[in-house]
Motif scaffolding. Structure first.
Motif, PDB file in Angstrom:
ATOM      1  N   HIS A  30      10.838 -11.979  -9.276  1.00  0.00           N
ATOM      2  CA  HIS A  30      11.741 -11.238  -8.393  1.00  0.00           C
ATOM      3  C   HIS A  30      11.099  -9.927  -7.927  1.00  0.00           C
ATOM      4  CE1 HIS A  30      15.280  -9.395  -6.755  1.00  0.00           C
ATOM      5  NE2 HIS A  30      15.435  -8.554  -7.764  1.00  0.00           N
ATOM      6  N   LEU A  31      10.521  -9.197  -8.859  1.00  0.00           N
ATOM      7  CA  LEU A  31       9.882  -7.935  -8.507  1.00  0.00           C
ATOM      8  C   LEU A  31       8.673  -8.152  -7.603  1.00  0.00           C
ATOM      9  CD1 LEU A  31       9.993  -6.163 -11.977  1.00  0.00           C
ATOM     10  CD2 LEU A  31      11.305  -5.534  -9.946  1.00  0.00           C
ATOM     11  N   ALA A  32       7.823  -9.121  -7.976  1.00  0.00           N
ATOM     12  CA  ALA A  32       6.574  -9.328  -7.247  1.00  0.00           C
ATOM     13  C   ALA A  32       6.795  -9.871  -5.842  1.00  0.00           C
ATOM     14  CB  ALA A  32       5.660 -10.266  -8.029  1.00  0.00           C
ATOM     15  N   HIS A  33       7.848 -10.643  -5.648  1.00  0.00           N
ATOM     16  CA  HIS A  33       8.043 -11.309  -4.359  1.00  0.00           C
ATOM     17  C   HIS A  33       9.088 -10.615  -3.480  1.00  0.00           C
ATOM     18  CE1 HIS A  33       5.445 -14.433  -5.761  1.00  0.00           C
ATOM     19  NE2 HIS A  33       6.302 -14.896  -6.662  1.00  0.00           N
ATOM     20  N   ASP A  34      10.083  -9.978  -4.093  1.00  0.00           N
ATOM     21  CA  ASP A  34      11.220  -9.486  -3.316  1.00  0.00           C
ATOM     22  C   ASP A  34      11.307  -7.968  -3.220  1.00  0.00           C
ATOM     23  OD1 ASP A  34      12.013 -12.169  -3.126  1.00  0.00           O
ATOM     24  OD2 ASP A  34      13.199 -12.028  -4.981  1.00  0.00           O
ATOM     25  N   VAL A  35      10.742  -7.235  -4.190  1.00  0.00           N
ATOM     26  CA  VAL A  35      10.982  -5.797  -4.259  1.00  0.00           C
ATOM     27  C   VAL A  35       9.720  -4.977  -4.013  1.00  0.00           C
ATOM     28  CG1 VAL A  35      11.853  -3.908  -5.689  1.00  0.00           C
ATOM     29  CG2 VAL A  35      12.875  -6.203  -5.891  1.00  0.00           C
ATOM     30  N   LEU A  36       8.703  -5.197  -4.819  1.00  0.00           N
ATOM     31  CA  LEU A  36       7.507  -4.352  -4.757  1.00  0.00           C
ATOM     32  C   LEU A  36       6.756  -4.444  -3.424  1.00  0.00           C
ATOM     33  CD1 LEU A  36       6.165  -4.739  -8.405  1.00  0.00           C
ATOM     34  CD2 LEU A  36       7.677  -2.987  -7.454  1.00  0.00           C
ATOM     35  N   PRO A  37       6.800  -5.573  -2.705  1.00  0.00           N
ATOM     36  CA  PRO A  37       6.116  -5.606  -1.401  1.00  0.00           C
ATOM     37  C   PRO A  37       6.778  -4.753  -0.317  1.00  0.00           C
ATOM     38  CG  PRO A  37       6.335  -7.832  -2.290  1.00  0.00           C
ATOM     39  CD  PRO A  37       7.213  -6.942  -3.120  1.00  0.00           C
ATOM     40  N   LEU A  38       7.979  -4.235  -0.571  1.00  0.00           N
ATOM     41  CA  LEU A  38       8.682  -3.451   0.451  1.00  0.00           C
ATOM     42  C   LEU A  38       8.142  -2.028   0.461  1.00  0.00           C
ATOM     43  CD1 LEU A  38      12.305  -4.770  -0.151  1.00  0.00           C
ATOM     44  CD2 LEU A  38      10.686  -5.462   1.625  1.00  0.00           C
ATOM     45  N   GLY A  39       7.176  -1.783   1.294  1.00  0.00           N
ATOM     46  CA  GLY A  39       6.537  -0.478   1.395  1.00  0.00           C
ATOM     47  C   GLY A  39       5.211  -0.622   2.104  1.00  0.00           C
ATOM     48  N   ILE A  40       4.395   0.405   2.014  1.00  0.00           N
ATOM     49  CA  ILE A  40       3.064   0.352   2.613  1.00  0.00           C
ATOM     50  C   ILE A  40       2.123  -0.391   1.664  1.00  0.00           C
ATOM     51  CG2 ILE A  40       1.070   1.699   3.339  1.00  0.00           C
ATOM     52  CD1 ILE A  40       2.913   3.834   4.332  1.00  0.00           C
ATOM     53  N   ARG A  41       1.394  -1.313   2.213  1.00  0.00           N
ATOM     54  CA  ARG A  41       0.385  -2.054   1.444  1.00  0.00           C
ATOM     55  C   ARG A  41      -0.942  -1.305   1.621  1.00  0.00           C
ATOM     56  NH1 ARG A  41       0.820  -8.493   1.138  1.00  0.00           N
ATOM     57  NH2 ARG A  41      -0.581  -8.861  -0.632  1.00  0.00           N
ATOM     58  N   PHE A  42      -1.139  -0.301   0.753  1.00  0.00           N
ATOM     59  CA  PHE A  42      -2.233   0.635   0.971  1.00  0.00           C
ATOM     60  C   PHE A  42      -3.609  -0.015   0.904  1.00  0.00           C
ATOM     61  CE2 PHE A  42       1.031   3.831  -0.073  1.00  0.00           C
ATOM     62  CZ  PHE A  42       0.784   4.743   0.937  1.00  0.00           C
ATOM     63  N   ASP A  43      -3.737  -1.160   0.244  1.00  0.00           N
ATOM     64  CA  ASP A  43      -5.045  -1.801   0.150  1.00  0.00           C
ATOM     65  C   ASP A  43      -5.270  -2.830   1.250  1.00  0.00           C
ATOM     66  OD1 ASP A  43      -3.074  -3.440  -0.887  1.00  0.00           O
ATOM     67  OD2 ASP A  43      -4.234  -4.129  -2.609  1.00  0.00           O
ATOM     68  N   HIS A  44      -4.362  -2.937   2.190  1.00  0.00           N
ATOM     69  CA  HIS A  44      -4.557  -3.833   3.327  1.00  0.00           C
ATOM     70  C   HIS A  44      -5.714  -3.294   4.179  1.00  0.00           C
ATOM     71  CE1 HIS A  44      -3.788  -6.077   7.013  1.00  0.00           C
ATOM     72  NE2 HIS A  44      -2.876  -6.801   6.380  1.00  0.00           N
ATOM     73  N   PRO A  45      -6.651  -4.153   4.614  1.00  0.00           N
ATOM     74  CA  PRO A  45      -7.818  -3.655   5.345  1.00  0.00           C
ATOM     75  C   PRO A  45      -7.503  -3.048   6.711  1.00  0.00           C
ATOM     76  CG  PRO A  45      -7.811  -6.060   5.261  1.00  0.00           C
ATOM     77  CD  PRO A  45      -6.754  -5.599   4.320  1.00  0.00           C
ATOM     78  N   ARG A  46      -6.264  -3.237   7.195  1.00  0.00           N
ATOM     79  CA  ARG A  46      -5.887  -2.588   8.456  1.00  0.00           C
ATOM     80  C   ARG A  46      -4.780  -1.560   8.236  1.00  0.00           C
ATOM     81  NH1 ARG A  46      -6.370  -7.541  12.931  1.00  0.00           N
ATOM     82  NH2 ARG A  46      -8.486  -8.146  12.298  1.00  0.00           N
ATOM     83  N   CYS A  47      -4.711  -1.035   7.027  1.00  0.00           N
ATOM     84  CA  CYS A  47      -3.825   0.088   6.746  1.00  0.00           C
ATOM     85  C   CYS A  47      -4.644   1.368   6.878  1.00  0.00           C
ATOM     86  CB  CYS A  47      -3.231  -0.016   5.342  1.00  0.00           C
ATOM     87  SG  CYS A  47      -2.259   1.430   4.872  1.00  0.00           S
ATOM     88  N   PHE A  48      -4.374   2.133   7.924  1.00  0.00           N
ATOM     89  CA  PHE A  48      -5.128   3.358   8.184  1.00  0.00           C
ATOM     90  C   PHE A  48      -4.255   4.607   8.061  1.00  0.00           C
ATOM     91  CE2 PHE A  48      -7.180  -0.064  10.691  1.00  0.00           C
ATOM     92  CZ  PHE A  48      -8.428  -0.059  10.088  1.00  0.00           C
ATOM     93  N   GLY A  49      -3.059   4.460   7.495  1.00  0.00           N
ATOM     94  CA  GLY A  49      -2.135   5.575   7.393  1.00  0.00           C
ATOM     95  C   GLY A  49      -2.377   6.412   6.149  1.00  0.00           C
ATOM     96  N   PHE A  50      -2.027   7.708   6.267  1.00  0.00           N
ATOM     97  CA  PHE A  50      -2.167   8.660   5.166  1.00  0.00           C
ATOM     98  C   PHE A  50      -3.600   8.610   4.604  1.00  0.00           C
ATOM     99  CE2 PHE A  50       2.379   7.345   5.182  1.00  0.00           C
ATOM    100  CZ  PHE A  50       2.888   8.540   5.675  1.00  0.00           C
ATOM    101  N   VAL A  51      -3.770   8.661   3.275  1.00  0.00           N
ATOM    102  CA  VAL A  51      -5.078   8.420   2.649  1.00  0.00           C
ATOM    103  C   VAL A  51      -4.880   7.210   1.756  1.00  0.00           C
ATOM    104  CG1 VAL A  51      -6.938   9.339   1.220  1.00  0.00           C
ATOM    105  CG2 VAL A  51      -5.652  10.880   2.724  1.00  0.00           C
ATOM    106  N   PRO A  52      -5.198   6.025   2.255  1.00  0.00           N
ATOM    107  CA  PRO A  52      -4.882   4.808   1.502  1.00  0.00           C
ATOM    108  C   PRO A  52      -5.738   4.677   0.255  1.00  0.00           C
ATOM    109  CG  PRO A  52      -6.179   4.277   3.444  1.00  0.00           C
ATOM    110  CD  PRO A  52      -5.853   5.733   3.549  1.00  0.00           C
ATOM    111  N   THR A  53      -5.198   3.973  -0.713  1.00  0.00           N
ATOM    112  CA  THR A  53      -5.958   3.668  -1.913  1.00  0.00           C
ATOM    113  C   THR A  53      -6.035   2.151  -2.060  1.00  0.00           C
ATOM    114  OG1 THR A  53      -6.199   4.122  -4.284  1.00  0.00           O
ATOM    115  CG2 THR A  53      -3.990   3.617  -3.505  1.00  0.00           C
ATOM    116  N   THR A  54      -6.930   1.689  -2.897  1.00  0.00           N
ATOM    117  CA  THR A  54      -7.051   0.245  -3.085  1.00  0.00           C
ATOM    118  C   THR A  54      -6.723  -0.178  -4.507  1.00  0.00           C
ATOM    119  OG1 THR A  54      -9.389   0.408  -3.669  1.00  0.00           O
ATOM    120  CG2 THR A  54      -8.863   0.116  -1.352  1.00  0.00           C
ATOM    121  N   GLY A  55      -6.845   0.740  -5.468  1.00  0.00           N
ATOM    122  CA  GLY A  55      -6.734   0.317  -6.855  1.00  0.00           C
ATOM    123  C   GLY A  55      -7.874  -0.633  -7.187  1.00  0.00           C
TER     124      GLY A  55
END
Length: 465
Positions: A54-79
């Motif tokens: 439930h968390l992995a599929h329905d909740v935690l993805p709701l936000g910025i995916r900072f490690d996405h290769p086309r995420c250029f917002g703020f100062v992204p991180t990858t972990g």
């Protein structure tokens, strides 16, 4: 426990291996999330595996995916995966690098990792510090030590200096330290968006003549909007002249010192009295991995040592440091602390420092590539000098309009429309009081093709406005 744990690892690996899948940003309305999560307190337990899904599929993805290769917002991180495992292990062991008695092993990990960070940044070995949650707490911690050392507990007439391009956490730190808003002097930057040493000197002279008490300067190594680097060497010279504490907010930009082209920054960093550095930015760590480093660690101890603040001295007396032990709860505001350093330690041990140096260089090359593409296209123009893998630009209106309000609205509408496509995330900022588009290109998984596709999307979106 093993079944749920294996399932959790599968979910983590799936997440890390599909970072490029789907949009870089997904948002839900408050009403949707109330329906999803606004349930009554559960009196009875449920299925752990199902809850993880439930968390992995329905909740935690709701936000910025900072490690996405086309995420250029703020100062992204990858972990990174070793850092995930580090958090798992340190949480299971209830690791607390606070008092040596409580966690000698965790404290030793933090000491070693701090030594490695100093080596990466070119800082002398006598510097010290600790891991904190991020740049905000690092700035607060350093400025608290500066306040105590420079002012001796008397805030009357105190003045702290920065530029208007400094991070908001500087103003918040000043507030929490008891300084009034008039005691934080935010100077207008020079044309390159940097703190101007001449303006600083003139303001300090005027304040001294007025009987005020200048005590510290905050210089930024990588402003959030444009990546501008304040002229540290010149500012350090003025600080020495006036006897001021120089704090560097290098949350993002200090990592530039890892690269070949940033080698000269190492000497500049060493001229400060304190430094903020966020490994959860350009060292690719998960969030809540910040660091504060100071020239004289004893000044942190003078501000934060537990013995200074004891009310019931008997309870904590067994944990006091003896025989050269290091108690990190004597160096900062937290007593119960997570083992943030383990993420960095395990990442460096797994990949080696050279991999991180290459990743920083990659981000710089991507920024160069993006800047060249923007400069070469008649529909785009750079609005600041690219710096530290951050660049700002704007779309030129297709009708040739030069009206500032019209041009500003175009940038915001382009950003909104690009985000709505789900193909890339390019946000706006303000440069010289104008709305512009901004990209931060530090993701090691991003390719020049991602840059090209994103800029093409920006152009096509602008044409449709």
């Amino acid at each position: 426990m093993r079944t749920a744990g294996h399932h959790a690892v599968d979910l983590v690996v799936q997440r890390l291996c599909t970072a490029a899948d789907g949009p870089p940003h997904t948002v839900a309305a408050p009403a949707e999330l109330q329906t999803l999560l606004g349930e009554p307190l559960p009196e009875e337990g449920g299925d752990l595996g199902g809850l993880l899904d439930h968390l992995a599929h329905d909740v935690l993805p709701l936000g910025i995916r900072f490690d996405h290769p086309r995420c250029f917002g703020f100062v992204p991180t990858t972990g990174n995966y070793p850092a995930v495992l580090a958090d798992l292990l340190s949480t299971a062991h209830l690791s607390v690098p606070g008092a040596w008695l409580v966690g000698s092993g965790p404290s030793s990990i933090e000491l070693t990792t701090l030594k490695w960070l100093k080596e990466l940044l070119g800082l002398p070995g006598h510097w010290g510090g600790l891991f904190v949650s991020g740049g905000s707490l690092a700035n607060l911690t350093a400025l608290a030590a500066a306040r105590d050392h420079q002012l001796g507990g008397d805030l009357a007439g105190a003045r702290l200096y920065c530029s208007t391009q400094a991070h908001p956490s500087v103003a918040r730190a000043a507030h929490l330290l008891g300084l009034g808003r008039d005691q934080l002097v935010a100077l207008e930057p020079d044309p390159e968006q940097r703190l101007d040493p001449r303006s600083l000197a003139a303001q300090v002279d005027a304040d001294l003549a007025a009987g005020l008490r200048p005590f510290a300067v905050v210089a930024t190594v990588g402003t959030t909007s444009t990546g501008a680097v304040d002229p540290v060497t010149d500012l350090a010279r003025h600080c020495r002249r006036y006897g001021l504490w120089l704090h560097l907010d290098g949350a993002h930009g200090a990592a530039f010192a890892l690269s070949a082209r940033g080698h000269d920054m190492r000497e500049a960093l060493g001229q400060a009295d304190s430094l903020t550095f966020d490994p959860h930015k350009w060292l690719f760590q998960p969030y809540e991995t910040g660091c504060v480093l100071v020239r004289d660690p004893e000044l942190l101890k003078a501000t934060f040592r537990m013995a200074r603040h004891h009310l019931d001295t008997g309870y904590l007396h067994p944990a006091e440091a003896r025989h050269g032990e290091v108690n990190f709860d004597d160096l900062g505001p937290q007593q119960s602390r997570g083992l943030r350093a383990l993420k960095v330690w395990l990442s460096l041990k797994t990949f080696g420092a050279a991999a991180f140096r290459r990743a920083v260089e990659h981000g710089l090359h991507l920024s160069d590539h993006a800047a060249a593409r923007i400069a070469a296209h008649p529909g785009l123009e750079l609005t600041s000098t690219p710096s530290l893998a951050i660049l700002t630009f704007r779309c030129r209106p297709t009708d040739g309009s030069a009206d500032p309000a019209t041009v500003d609205r175009l940038q915001q509408s382009v950003s909104d429309a690009v985000r709505a496509t789900g193909q890339a995330l390019v946000l706006t900022t303000r440069v010289r009081n104008r709305t512009v588009l901004r990209m931060c290109t530090i993701n090691p998984a991003t390719t020049p093709a991602d840059i090209d596709a994103t800029l093409e999307l920006v152009l096509q979106t602008a044409l449709a406005r």
